[in-house]
Design a protein around this motif. Structure first.
Motif, short mmCIF file in Angstrom:
data_model
loop_
_atom_site.label_atom_id
_atom_site.label_comp_id
_atom_site.label_asym_id
_atom_site.label_seq_id
_atom_site.Cartn_x
_atom_site.Cartn_y
_atom_site.Cartn_z
N TRP A 1 56.16 32.07 14.37
CA TRP A 1 56.48 33.40 14.91
C TRP A 1 57.75 33.33 15.76
CZ3 TRP A 1 57.27 36.07 19.37
CH2 TRP A 1 57.10 37.46 19.33
N CYS A 2 57.81 32.39 16.66
CA CYS A 2 58.95 32.32 17.58
C CYS A 2 60.25 32.05 16.83
CB CYS A 2 58.71 31.22 18.61
SG CYS A 2 57.46 31.65 19.84
N LEU A 3 60.25 31.11 15.91
CA LEU A 3 61.47 30.79 15.19
C LEU A 3 61.92 31.95 14.31
CD1 LEU A 3 60.88 27.05 14.10
CD2 LEU A 3 61.89 27.96 16.21
N SER A 4 60.97 32.59 13.65
CA SER A 4 61.36 33.69 12.75
C SER A 4 61.94 34.85 13.54
CB SER A 4 60.17 34.15 11.91
OG SER A 4 59.15 34.70 12.73
N ARG A 5 61.45 35.10 14.77
CA ARG A 5 62.00 36.20 15.57
C ARG A 5 63.41 35.88 16.05
NH1 ARG A 5 57.74 36.99 12.90
NH2 ARG A 5 56.82 39.02 13.25
N VAL A 6 63.68 34.63 16.31
CA VAL A 6 65.05 34.26 16.68
C VAL A 6 65.99 34.56 15.51
CG1 VAL A 6 66.59 32.34 17.26
CG2 VAL A 6 64.34 32.51 18.34
N VAL A 7 65.58 34.17 14.30
CA VAL A 7 66.41 34.42 13.12
C VAL A 7 66.56 35.92 12.88
CG1 VAL A 7 66.56 34.11 10.62
CG2 VAL A 7 65.79 32.22 12.07
N LEU A 8 65.43 36.64 12.95
CA LEU A 8 65.43 38.08 12.69
C LEU A 8 66.39 38.82 13.62
CD1 LEU A 8 64.13 40.67 11.44
CD2 LEU A 8 62.43 40.52 13.27
N TYR B 1 71.22 41.79 15.30
CA TYR B 1 71.92 42.19 16.51
C TYR B 1 73.03 41.23 16.92
CZ TYR B 1 67.70 45.02 16.73
OH TYR B 1 66.68 45.87 16.42
N GLY B 2 73.23 40.19 16.11
CA GLY B 2 74.29 39.24 16.42
C GLY B 2 73.85 38.13 17.35
N ARG B 3 72.78 38.37 18.10
CA ARG B 3 72.21 37.33 18.97
C ARG B 3 70.75 37.69 19.23
NH1 ARG B 3 74.46 38.44 25.13
NH2 ARG B 3 73.78 40.62 25.30
N ALA B 4 69.99 36.72 19.69
CA ALA B 4 68.58 36.94 19.99
C ALA B 4 68.34 36.70 21.47
CB ALA B 4 67.71 36.00 19.16
N ILE C 1 63.35 40.76 22.38
CA ILE C 1 62.18 40.58 21.52
C ILE C 1 60.94 41.15 22.19
CG2 ILE C 1 60.70 38.87 20.40
CD1 ILE C 1 63.19 37.03 20.24
N ALA C 2 60.78 40.86 23.48
CA ALA C 2 59.62 41.37 24.21
C ALA C 2 59.62 42.90 24.24
CB ALA C 2 59.62 40.81 25.63
N ARG C 3 60.78 43.49 24.48
CA ARG C 3 60.87 44.94 24.53
C ARG C 3 60.49 45.57 23.19
NH1 ARG C 3 65.29 44.92 26.95
NH2 ARG C 3 66.69 45.12 25.15
N HIS C 4 60.88 44.90 22.11
CA HIS C 4 60.57 45.39 20.77
C HIS C 4 59.05 45.46 20.56
CE1 HIS C 4 61.45 46.11 16.50
NE2 HIS C 4 60.42 45.32 16.24
N TYR C 5 58.32 44.52 21.13
CA TYR C 5 56.87 44.47 20.97
C TYR C 5 56.13 45.05 22.17
CZ TYR C 5 57.75 41.60 16.91
OH TYR C 5 58.18 41.16 15.69
N HIS C 6 56.88 45.76 23.03
CA HIS C 6 56.28 46.43 24.18
C HIS C 6 55.52 45.44 25.08
CE1 HIS C 6 57.34 50.04 22.00
NE2 HIS C 6 56.60 49.64 20.97
#
Length: 669
Positions: A553-560, A565-568, A573-578
């Motif tokens: 999960w963590c690695l895929s969110r960095v890539v996503l 957005y050009g950077r992670a 990420i936290a804001r995206h998942y509230h």
């Protein structure tokens, strides 16, 4: 935005509600006029044209479904969806405004064209905006909406007719449609159109001409014109010529709408014929049952809709049960055989009804009919998708649903001809009407109930015998379906087909865009929904991913997030998942300690070790998908391999709702 799931959960849900409401409008108007038809005929006249109010809609919808999928690729699905909603709303207004039957029929045709585009575009929009891992759930819900609304339309039509006006069966679309347009404009980002599909305009035109000529022939023959008249003969000859021209065009078209090679597959041929027959029987029954209940039994429009519920219940029971059995055993052949026999029995029982038939007996007869239709509907699309090559997946699926809708058009037209002919004979038997009684009084249920005895009993018996003739005519159709189904070969079902069999929406044969990539993605989404979450620990363990689901999960969110957005950033990420950032920071700190991620000023990025681990995760999921879809594999079709790789990538990239994401916590301790 691309298909990788950038929309927030709220916007995804808004997209789904928008598409579902659009589908509700289009599917509802297939059948909502059934209970309103007797009142419409009483207001506008033209009892002999009654069936065309339904036939015009279904025929235009059939033609539109053949065009809509590729027009969406060409001009953008969001734009096409909005155009089709607009066409549908304008036509709904003019249908409600109608003051004669010809006007109503013409605008019903326009309304059907808009509806066909809405229905086909709906599934494609889900594929555009909903992440792959969530897509099966949303598509299944859309299919269920389509099926249930299709058969509940008569009840709603009755409610509007009794408590407002039959015109509100059309006007009600306008406020709902306006809401759909507003939410669509606000919730759906515009997607780039990259496809330039080849559209088989000549083939679509030829089948439209052939269908129209043959339906007009069956509808007018023996009623408007004698069967031996030059008009009827000309329509028959013209229809056959157009049909032959259609075959000739399809044999030579670059991308035919219905490739003739499909008919070399005996399973497709049998399923196509059965789909035609099922549509023929189902819509014939749905159209004329409310007429029987209102004219013969004196039921209100609302009551006639409620009296249809036993058929709906029977249909849902056997649709769900047959799908479950097929999904578990892979055995499907005997369902359409028994379904055809039970449908024939149901039609025969309906032909025995008259004014004295009790509600309990009528409900039992309708329940039997519903059981037969449900067994016949559920398996046909699934079986076809199971037997064709990947290259033909899209056109075979759309072909079966096309034939089903075409069968519905022919069924309503032919049953309408039988009804009009029998009714004219019965009216001729009445002889001269008493002084002060206008012939037009006989055209509405209220008018029939207002007649003095014994004339009222005579008229009611005339309507009963006319409609009994319609149902008797349908009995051989059900028997023909059973005989044709005996020719259906039993072959082992692919795992994806067995998984899809348990989805209620598959059974109703919703019009399909005919895109093989979308159909394969739908199969992948179904497999993921049924097996993916439980398979995740094993898939990652087999790849030697020591961190398990949390690390993936963590690695895929960095890539996503880096891709989009050009950077992670962890706070992003936290804001995206509230979530508050401090919930995720411990998980990412563990990734930093293990050498998978670097962190600087809130930004996170994969290290070479993290990239290698992520690649192993992606490869593990790709291998799992390839195994699950091994029975689809066609070594000569590189598109299939590309689709599987794309799906594997989506499943790694796409985000899920926070409620389903306990993964980061699994990194602790």
């Amino acid at each position: 935005m691309d298909r990788s799931g950038e929309l927030s959960s709220a916007r995804r849900n808004a997209v789904f509600v928008t598409v579902a409401l659009g589908m509700l409008l289009a599917a509802l108007d297939q059948t909502i006029v059934g209970t309103a038809l007797p009142t419409i005929v009483g207001d506008l006249g033209g009892a002999s044209h009654l069936s065309w109010v339904v036939t015009a809609y279904l025929l235009a919808e059939t033609i539109a479904t053949a065009l809509a999928g590729k027009l969406g690729d060409l001009f953008g699905r969001k734009a096409l969806f909005q155009v089709c909603i607009t066409i549908f709303l304008v036509a709904s207004f003019f249908c409600g405004f109608a003051h004669n039957m010809a006007w109503l029929i013409a605008w019903r045709g326009v309304q059907g064209a808009g509806a066909g585009g809405i229905l086909v575009t709906a599934m494609a929009l889900i594929a555009d905006y909903i992440p792959l891992r969530e897509r099966g759930k949303y598509q299944g819900a859309l299919g269920a909406v389509f099926g249930v609304v299709t058969v509940l339309g008569p009840l709603l039509g009755g409610l509007f007719t009794d408590h407002a006006s039959w015109r509100w069966a059309f006007y009600v679309n306008i406020p709902v449609g306006i809401v759909v347009m507003i939410v669509c404009a606000l919730s759906m980002p515009k997607l780039p159109t990259v496809a330039r599909p080849v559209i088989d305009y000549l083939g679509i035109g030829a089948i439209a001409v052939a269908s129209t000529c043959l339906i007009l022939m069956t509808s007018w023959g023996g009623t408007e014109y004698p069967w031996g008249s030059s008009t009827i003969i000309g329509l028959g000859v013209g229809g056959l010529i157009a049909l032959a021209l259609f075959v000739w065009i399809e044999l030579r078209a670059r991308e035919p709408m219905l490739p003739m090679r499909l008919f070399a597959n005996p399973v497709f041929t049998v399923c196509g014929i059965l789909s035609f027959i099922v549509g023929f029987s189902m819509f014939g029954a749905l159209t004329f049952l409310p007429t029987f209940m209102q004219y013969v039994q004196g039921a209100s429009a609302t009551a006639s809709g409620l009296r249809m519920l036993p058929m709906v219940i029977g249909l849902l029971i056997t649709s769900i049960a047959s799908g479950t059995v097929v999904g578990r055993t892979g055995q499907y052949k005997w369902f359409p055989v028994v379904g055809g026999l039970v449908t024939a029995l149901g039609m025969y029982l309906l032909s025995l009804m008259d004014a004295s038939t009790t509600l309990v007996v009528e409900s039992l007869f309708l329940f039997v009919l519903g059981l037969g239709l449900g067994m016949s509907m559920q398996v046909l699309t699934i079986v076809v998708q199971n037997t064709v090559s990947y290259h033909d997946l899209g056109v075979s699926t759309s072909g079966v649903t096309f034939l089903r809708t075409l069968g519905a058009s022919f069924g309503v037209a032919l049953f309408g001809t039988v009804y009009a002919h029998a009714l004219n004979q019965q009216i001729a038997r009445f002889g001269p009407l008493p002084a002060g009684v206008d012939l037009h009084v006989l055209e509405s249920p209220a008018g029939v109930r207002s007649l003095p005895e014994p004339l009222r009993a005579l008229v009611v018996d005339g309507y009963a015998e006319s409609l009994q003739t319609v149902f008797r005519t349908a009995v051989p159709i059900g028997l023909l379906a059973a005989v044709v189904a005996l020719l259906l070969k039993q072959v082992p079902l692919r795992d994806t087909a067995r998984a899809a069999a348990t989805d209620l929406g598959e059974g109703f044969g919703m019009p399909d865009a005919g895109d093989r990539e979308e159909n394969l993605e739908r199969a992948i989404a179904t497999v993921w929904r049924h097996r993916g979450p439980t398979a995740a620990p094993g898939v990652l363990a087999s790849a030697g991913i020591s961190g398990g689901i949390g690390l993936a999960w963590c690695l895929s969110r960095v890539v996503l997030f880096a891709e989009h957005y050009g950077r992670a950033r962890v706070d992003q990420i936290a804001r995206h998942y509230h979530l508050p950032p401090q919930v995720l920071w411990p998980a990412y700190q563990r990734c930093v300690e293990d050498g998978y991620v670097t962190a600087a000023g809130g930004d996170v990025a994969l290290t070479p070790r993290g990239v290698a681990e992520y690649d192993r995760i992606a490869a593990a999921w790709r291998q799992w998908l390839s195994g699950e879809l091994a029975d689809w594999e066609d070594a000569s079709d590189t598109d299939f391999s590309d689709a599987v790789r794309s799906a594997a990538r989506q499943l790694v990239f796409e985000d899920e709702p926070a409620a389903r994401e306990p993964a980061p916590h699994s990194l602790r301790g």
